[in-house]
Design an enzyme around this catalytic site. Structure first.
Site, mmCIF file in Angstrom:
data_model
loop_
_atom_site.group_PDB
_atom_site.id
_atom_site.type_symbol
_atom_site.label_atom_id
_atom_site.label_comp_id
_atom_site.label_asym_id
_atom_site.label_seq_id
_atom_site.Cartn_x
_atom_site.Cartn_y
_atom_site.Cartn_z
ATOM 1 C CG ASP A 198 48.071 40.580 42.184
ATOM 2 O OD1 ASP A 198 47.921 41.888 42.172
ATOM 3 O OD2 ASP A 198 47.195 39.832 42.853
ATOM 4 C CE LYS B 160 43.303 45.349 44.308
ATOM 5 N NZ LYS B 160 44.217 44.174 44.702
ATOM 6 C CD GLN C 167 42.925 42.059 47.770
ATOM 7 O OE1 GLN C 167 42.824 41.928 46.228
ATOM 8 N NE2 GLN C 167 43.832 42.306 48.242
#
Ligand code: NAD
Length: 285
Positions: free
Chosen positions: A120, A53, A97
């Site tokens: 997200d 990422k 995460q």
């Protein structure tokens, strides 16, 4: 006749080129999109995802910040960190995460992230907006799947889409997005009796179960579009999906490979969401 391959890498490359040029335009206005990634604990797979990422942020001219926290981090410490990032003017997107260490309540943590920085798309406000077809941050993997289908000119309206998997991250939002695109959607999951009965009636089959070779050619209708989300390791340790690719490619109309299918799209849609969050921040000044 062999299925046409849906080249996720190439579709992602084109989309990223577009995002990169949008980033340059924003930079000219004095704003550099910034993504903060919180990594708590020592999960090796998570570390690899986070690195990718960051690398993609760099490539597209965005800023990225990695916040590494020990496995022993408390929920309070994590909440404090997220609140700081919520307030930061340089950070437009915040990603925690997953999975988090087991003593931390993931749902509670996701709700701390500002919905306007929730790249997200996991915050209940964004999920609710998506369900009611409002503008929202859409979870990256389902968004990537729809983007792929649009890029090959697939017709979604009126089609029967069967989604295998009902996770909050992939299956559920994927089905909802297809519903928003006027598809007829069937969800299958681990308790579905006779999976094949449903899958063989799918015009578009999305496999997101995390089970190697779950989908054989008997599960697939002639000419169907088969999207393989699975990321599994086979006996030799090689990355593979949920679909028996070699067998199904002779029956499907279109098929995504693993690797090189949905994976590159997921990270691309994260970049898309980060850019969107940066643009949103301007409208709030
Ligand atoms: P999950 O474990 O949270 O959910 C799996 C779902 O599959 C569950 O809803 C379960 O009911 C269903 N399922 C399990 N076994 C089944 C069976 N035999 N028949 C029918 N349904 C079954 O997983 P997830 O986070 O949704 O991820 C699914 C897969 O997608 C995993 O392999 C994961 O690694 C992969 N993934 C890939 C990407 C990507 O970018 N390519 C992103 C996220 C997840």
């Amino acid at each position: 006749m062999a299925a046409e391959l849906i080249d996720g890498k190439e579709i992602a490359r084109k989309k990223q080129a577009h995002i990169g040029s949008e980033v340059q335009k924003l930079k000219a206005e004095g704003i550099t999109p910034g993504l903060a990634v919180i990594l708590a604990g020592n999960n090796q797979a998570s570390r690899t995802y986070v690195k990718n990422k960051q690398k993609t942020c760099d490539k597209l001219g965005m800023n990225s910040m990695l916040i590494e926290l020990p496995e022993s981090v408390t929920e309070q410490e994590l909440i404090r960190k997220i609140n700081e990032l919520n307030e930061s003017e340089d950070i437009h997107g915040i990603l925690v995460q997953l999975p988090l260490p087991s003593h931390i309540n993931e749902k509670a943590i996701i709700e701390i992230i500002s919905p306007d920085k929730d790249v997200d798309g996991f915050h209940p406000i964004n999920i609710g907006r998506m369900m009611t077809a409002q503008d929202a941050f859409i979870p990256c993997t389902p968004a990537g799947i729809v983007e792929m289908l649009n890029s090959i000119g697939a017709d979604i309206s009126g089609k029967h889409v069967v989604v295998i998997g009902r996770s909050n991250i992939v299956g559920k939002p994927a089905g909802q997005l297809f519903l928003n695109e006027d598809a007829t959607v069937t969800y299958c999951h681990s308790k579905t009796a006779d999976l094949k009965e449903y899958t063989k009636r799918a015009d578009i089959l999305v496999a997101a179960a995390g089970k190697t070779k779950l989908i054989t050619k008997d599960h697939v209708k002639n000419g169907a579009i088969v999207i393989d989300v699975g990321m599994n390791r086979n006996e030799e340790g090689k990355l593979c999906g949920d679909v028996d690719f070699e067998a199904v490619k002779h029956k499907a109309g279109f098929i995504t490979p693993v690797p090189g299918g949905v994976g590159p799209m997921t990270i691309t849609m994260l970049m898309h969401n980060t850019l969107k969050a940066a643009k949103l921040s301007i409208s709030k000044i």
